[in-house]
Design a protein around this motif. Sequence first.
Motif, short mmCIF file in Angstrom:
data_model
loop_
_atom_site.label_atom_id
_atom_site.label_comp_id
_atom_site.label_asym_id
_atom_site.label_seq_id
_atom_site.Cartn_x
_atom_site.Cartn_y
_atom_site.Cartn_z
N UNK A 4 0.84 -1.20 0.00
CA UNK A 4 0.00 0.00 0.00
C UNK A 4 0.88 1.25 0.00
N UNK A 5 1.96 1.23 0.79
CA UNK A 5 2.88 2.36 0.82
C UNK A 5 3.50 2.57 -0.56
N UNK A 6 3.94 1.47 -1.18
CA UNK A 6 4.53 1.56 -2.53
C UNK A 6 3.50 2.05 -3.54
N UNK A 7 2.24 1.65 -3.37
CA UNK A 7 1.18 2.11 -4.27
C UNK A 7 1.02 3.62 -4.19
N UNK A 8 1.07 4.18 -2.97
CA UNK A 8 0.98 5.62 -2.81
C UNK A 8 2.12 6.35 -3.49
N UNK A 9 3.33 5.80 -3.38
CA UNK A 9 4.50 6.41 -4.02
C UNK A 9 4.40 6.37 -5.54
N UNK A 10 3.85 5.29 -6.06
CA UNK A 10 3.73 5.15 -7.50
C UNK A 10 2.60 6.02 -8.05
N UNK A 11 1.45 6.01 -7.39
CA UNK A 11 0.29 6.77 -7.88
C UNK A 11 0.53 8.27 -7.87
N UNK A 12 1.36 8.75 -6.96
CA UNK A 12 1.67 10.18 -6.92
C UNK A 12 2.85 10.54 -7.81
#
Length: 588
Positions: free
Chosen positions: A65-73
Motif C-alpha cells: 500500500x505504501x509503494x502504491x501511494x508512491x507510484x500513484x503520486x
Amino acid sequence: MPFEALFTLATVLAVLVTLVVTRIAPDVVLMAALALLVVSGILEPGEALVGFSNPGVMTIATLYVVAAGLKETGAIQWIAHRLLGRPRGLRQAQARVLLPASGLSAFMNNTTVVAMFIPAVQEWAARLKLPPSKLLLPLSYAAILGGTCTLIGTSTNLVVDGLLQTERGVSLAMFELAWVGVPLLVVGGGFLMLFANKLLPDRQGVLEQLEQAREYAVEVVVEEKGPLAGKTIAAAGLRSLAHGYLADIERHGRLLTAVPPETELLAGDVLVFIGAPECARELRRIHGLRPAGGDVHKLDIAHHRRCLVEAVIGPDFAGLHQTVRESRFRSRYQAVILSISRHGKRLPGKLGDIRLQVGDTLLLETAQDFVDQYRYRKDFLLVSGLNDSTPPDFRKAPVALGILGGMVALSASGLVSILEAALLAGGAMLVTRCVPASKARRYLDLTVLIVIAASFALGAAMAKTGAAAQIAQWLLLIDGLAPWAALALVYLMTVIFTELITNNAAAVLMFPIAMAVAEQLGVDVLPFAVAVMFAASASFMTPLGYQTNLMVLGPGGYRFTDYLRLGAPLSLIVGATAVGLIPVVWNF
C-alpha cells in the motif's frame, strides 16, 4: 529417520522439482503442499496456517500500500528524473542508475523501483545511443543489493525477521543489517561499474516498433507553472520517448516543424507527438504536461479514476459518418477522444472535424469501468484498456515522500515496530488520498503473499518432524567443520535454492535448517539467520530467481547466458564478502 520426516522431505523435494520443471503457478504448488501436510496429519491446521498471521508477511502486505501511494503520486519518477540528470557517457549513466536505484530500494519494494526506472533508462539509452542491455541488468542488481541494507529493503528480510520473532523472540532493528549490506553494495556496485560494460552484450531491447503499431497523434500542453517551461526539449526528456516522437510544436498560432532538441519550451506550447498508444501513457507520466483537448477537463470523473482505452468503432455506432463534434461523443459516453487512427495511420487535421467511420480506432480518456460497460455493446467492435495508464497526481508526491520518511524514522527510532510503522504509513497513504482504497487493493500481490505464507508450512513441518535437524546432521558430518565453514555451507545452499525457486520460499525452507545447524554447533543462531537473509536476496545468476531480473529480460534483450556471465562472479564476490563480514559483525 521417522516416517513423518521422510514424508516431509519428499514433499519439499516434490515442491522444488515442480517449481523448477513445470509452469504450474507457485502459489498453487505451495498451497497444494500445505494441504497435503494438513491432510496427512503432519501439521495441525493452526500450525500450517501460521504464515498467514506472521508479522513479516503482514508487513510486506502493508508495504504494498505504501509503494502504491508512491507510484500513484509519481514520487519515484519525480525523484528519478532529479537524481539521474543527464549523463554524458556509459560509465556515468551506470553510476547514476546504481546510486539512486539502490538508495530507493533500501526503503521500498524493489519491484516498484525497477518498474519506474526502466522507462527512464530506456530514454537514456536512446538519447545517448547506448544499448539498454548495458544498463538494465545493473539496475536490477543494484536494486537487489540496495534492498539488503535495511530490514524493510526486501521482503526476504521481513520474512526471516518474522520467523525470528515468532520462533526465537528476537527482532532485528531497522538498520542492523546495514553493517553487512552497505559493504555488499559498495563491493557489488564497484564490480558492476568495472565489469558490466565488458561482460554484458551490445543488444537492443524487445520494444514495439512504431511502424508495426497503430499510429496516433497526441497533443499535450506545457503547463504555465510546471517544471518544463523554460527547459529545452532534450533537457525535458521529450526527444527520445520509447513509444513516440515529437513531431511539431504549435506556438502562438504558428506551427514549428522539425524542431531541434535545443529548442526551449514555453508555457502554453502545444506539443504534437506521433506514436503508438503507449506514447499517450508515457506523456501522462511526465510532470508539467497536460492533455491539449479542452474536453478532457470537462469529464466528470475523478483524476485517479481515469485511464486510457482503445475502442474500434462498430457498424451500430450512433455517431457514424458524423464529425466528432456532431456526435456529442463526450456527453454520450463520458469519454474524450484524444486521437484517431484509421487503417493503422493517424488522421491529420483538427480532431473535432474528423468524420467517424467503421473500423476507426479511438484513443480515449475515460473512466476505469468503461471497458466493462462497453465491451459487449454493439457501439464498438473491440474495447481494450491500456495497462497502468492512470495519470499520477504529482501534487501529492511530497506528501507520499513525507509519509515514507516518517515511517522510516519511526521504525528506526524504536518507538514502534516495523509492522506498526508500516500500518501507520499505509493508513496515512489512504487518508491523504495518495492512493484510493480501491486501487490499493489491486496493488496487493496476493500470489506473492500466498507463496510466502504457504512456505511457512513447509518450514514448520521440517522443524516439527526433525527433518531439518537431520539435514543439519548430514551437513555437519564433515570432520572438524568450523562454524564459519558451516555458515558458508548454509549460505551456499540458500543461494542454490533461491536461483531455482522464489527467494522467499528459499528463505523459509532454509531457516529451520540454519537454526538446527547453529544449535548442533552450540553457537548463536542470529548469524545463521542473517546469512539466510542475504543469500536468499543474492539472486544474480538466473532471470527466474528474483522478480526484478525477470522484469528487465525483455527490455534489455537479454538471454539466459547474460545473467550467468555477469551474475556468477557477482554472486561469488557478494557471497565471500557476506560470509566474511557476518561473523565479525555478530561476534561469531
